[in-house]
Design an enzyme around this catalytic site. Structure first.
Site, PDB file in Angstrom:
ATOM      1  N   ASP A 128       1.145  -1.163   0.012  1.00 54.45           N
ATOM      2  CA  ASP A 128      -0.092  -0.117  -0.109  1.00 54.45           C
ATOM      3  C   ASP A 128       1.065   1.342   0.535  1.00 54.45           C
ATOM      4  OD1 ASP A 128      -3.201   0.640   0.783  1.00 54.45           O
ATOM      5  OD2 ASP A 128      -1.541   2.079   1.316  1.00 54.45           O
ATOM      6  N   TYR A 160      -0.884  13.575  -1.738  1.00 57.62           N
ATOM      7  CA  TYR A 160       0.059  12.471  -3.237  1.00 57.62           C
ATOM      8  C   TYR A 160      -0.947  12.919  -4.529  1.00 57.62           C
ATOM      9  CZ  TYR A 160       1.073   8.187  -5.659  1.00 57.62           C
ATOM     10  OH  TYR A 160       1.030   7.668  -6.899  1.00 57.62           O
ATOM     11  N   HIS A 197      -4.487  -7.783   0.348  1.00 57.68           N
ATOM     12  CA  HIS A 197      -3.701  -7.012   0.681  1.00 57.68           C
ATOM     13  C   HIS A 197      -2.778  -6.288   2.007  1.00 57.68           C
ATOM     14  CE1 HIS A 197      -3.093  -2.392  -0.293  1.00 57.68           C
ATOM     15  NE2 HIS A 197      -3.232  -2.191   0.861  1.00 57.68           N
TER      16      HIS A 197
END
Length: 468
Positions: free
Chosen positions: A234, A389, A447
């Protein structure tokens, strides 16, 4: 005569372009990429000189406050659930069609009120060595796991970087397993990213993954490591990738479970060719076997549409949703656990499970992460990373590092788990990571693999270290 002269001119122009193109291909392409970063300060008072900075590393204990727990349980007991519920017919409407399942969150509520023990969790966490040190104006929290009986031996330094909505808790089981190894003397560093857990939240804008990379490099240098391996998923994969780009002389290896490729028109063209013409244009045979069914570019778009709403919200108005999540423990739990459910399972697993697929973890593991966000009040500051971001991408200021490759000198391991959100084809990933030493597949896991499959994750690290 005139035509002959024109032909000669065209030939000369073509020759010049051919020489320039050849020069770029033969020489500039071989030149290792060079990236730079702006030095920013995120604390309240900017020091007038480096002499005023505090470089000390101070022991830290996770605090326990009974009043926090009492307030949380009181809020949980007064949860106001929505009405009415949509009827599930397992045709048009399944358990997860409208989001996190009502019966699952009611079970979580019950467990929080009657069973979960945050005080016990804090006591267990404090058996680890915790520290804080000030970098770029922020106190950065980290856990350090190492053999105390082998202090004078050379250590294999590994930096573990978590993502969202996760925390340093994600890597503790992996650290225990590696530290019990009799083969290697490890120095395992597990920080909380700025704005997460017990690390300070930035007071100034601009805390994007590249700035976090600079902070993490400073942390490793401060701990005495000029060479180290980085592991992450991630956001941790994005920050780790930036570290490998900015500091290739220090990052001796990068292991990630999610690639940080910023898509370009070339990548979209490759996806289109793989979709409309032949998957073999895009995927090697082993990749097609791993994906089981035929590659479909529309699956990417479908996943982004169904699972990307949170990112758009957090990339545009993180503070707005932050008010709600910071005020309701059950709202916070639903928001976080929905991601752990969706990103660790496929849709069928979720709908057939009695608890939305959360049985891949223990409730104590899941709620420790939720309560960590609650007691530190960091859900809003953690979500702002999406905003920073997105701002970094849209500004174009850091396009070179965002779209550029790692130096070929940095070995990379890509670990693919069956239930990861998206699978990135190797031909695309290689454009970002030219020196892939290890490319592994796991038929289970998702994940949050380091918490779901800690033994497999630790074994993959050991495999990668043998390649370095």
């Amino acid at each position: 005569m005139a035509l002959s002269r024109l032909n000669r001119i065209i030939a000369v122009v073509v020759l010049i372009f051919a020489i320039i193109y050849g020069w770029k291909c033969l020489f500039e392409a071989r030149r290792p990429p060079c990236y730079t970063i702006d030095v920013k300060y995120f604390g309240s008072n900017i020091p007038t000189s480096s002499d005023n900075e505090d470089f000390s590393i101070k022991p830290f204990k996770i605090p326990f406050e009974r009043s926090q727990v009492d307030d949380m349980v009181n809020r949980v007991s007064k949860t106001r659930f929505y009405e009415p519920q949509i009827l599930i017919d397992n045709n048009l409407v399944n358990k997860s069609t409208y989001g996190f399942n009502r019966q699952t969150i009611e079970m979580v509520r019950d467990y929080l009120i009657n069973t979960y023990d945050w005080k016990k969790t804090v006591q267990e966490l404090n058996t680890f060595d915790h520290y804080k040190t000030n970098i770029a104006g922020l106190d950065i929290h980290f856990v350090r796991v190492t053999h105390s009986s082998r202090i004078n031996e050379n250590k294999e330094a590994i930096l573990f970087l978590h993502g969202w909505p996760s925390s340093f808790l994600e890597y503790l089981d992996v650290a225990r397993l590696l530290n019990s190894s009799s083969n290697t003397n490890y120095d395992l560093i597990i920080p909380s990213l700025p704005g997460y857990g017990y690390s300070d939240a930035p007071l100034r804008p601009g805390m994007n993954p590249t700035q976090m990379a600079r902070i993490m490099q400073n942390l490793m240098q401060r701990l005495g490591h000029s060479s180290y391996v980085v592991c992450g998923g991630d956001w941790g994969a994005v920050v780790g990738t930036n570290m490998a780009q900015l500091y290739p002389g220090h990052v001796r290896g990068l292991l990630i479970t999610m690639s940080a490729v910023v898509a370009t028109w070339k990548h979209y063209l490759q996806l289109a060719l793989g979709h409309y013409i032949n998957p073999s244009i895009l995927l090697d045979y082993d990749e097609q076997e791993f994906l089981v069914r035929r590659f479909n570019a529309f699956d990417f778009a479908k996943i982004l549409w169904r699972e990307g709403g949170y990112f758009h919200l957090q990339a545009t108005k993180p503070d707005t949703i932050g008010y709600a999540l910071n005020d309701s423990p059950i709202g916070l739990a639903a928001y976080i656990l929905e991601k752990w459910s969706r990103w660790s399972n496929n849709e069928i697993d979720i709908d057939q499970s009695i608890n939305s697929g959360l049985d891949r973890f223990t409730l104590d593991q899941l709620l420790s992460n939720v309560v960590l966000y609650w007691t530190t009040g960091t859900i809003t500051s953690s979500m702002r990373l999406c905003f920073e971001y997105a701002a970094q991408i849209s500004s174009g200021h850091d396009d070179k590092i965002l779209k550029g490759p790692l130096a070929a000198s940095v070995p990379v391991a890509i670990i693919n788990y069956r239930n990861e959100i998206l699978y990135a084809p190797r031909t695309i990933v290689r454009s970002k990571y030219p020196n892939i030493k290890l490319w592994l597949y796991h038929t289970t896991g998702g994940h949050f693999a380091s918490m779901e499959k800690p033994r497999e994750y630790a074994r993959d690290i050991e495999k990668f270290l043998l390649q370095l």
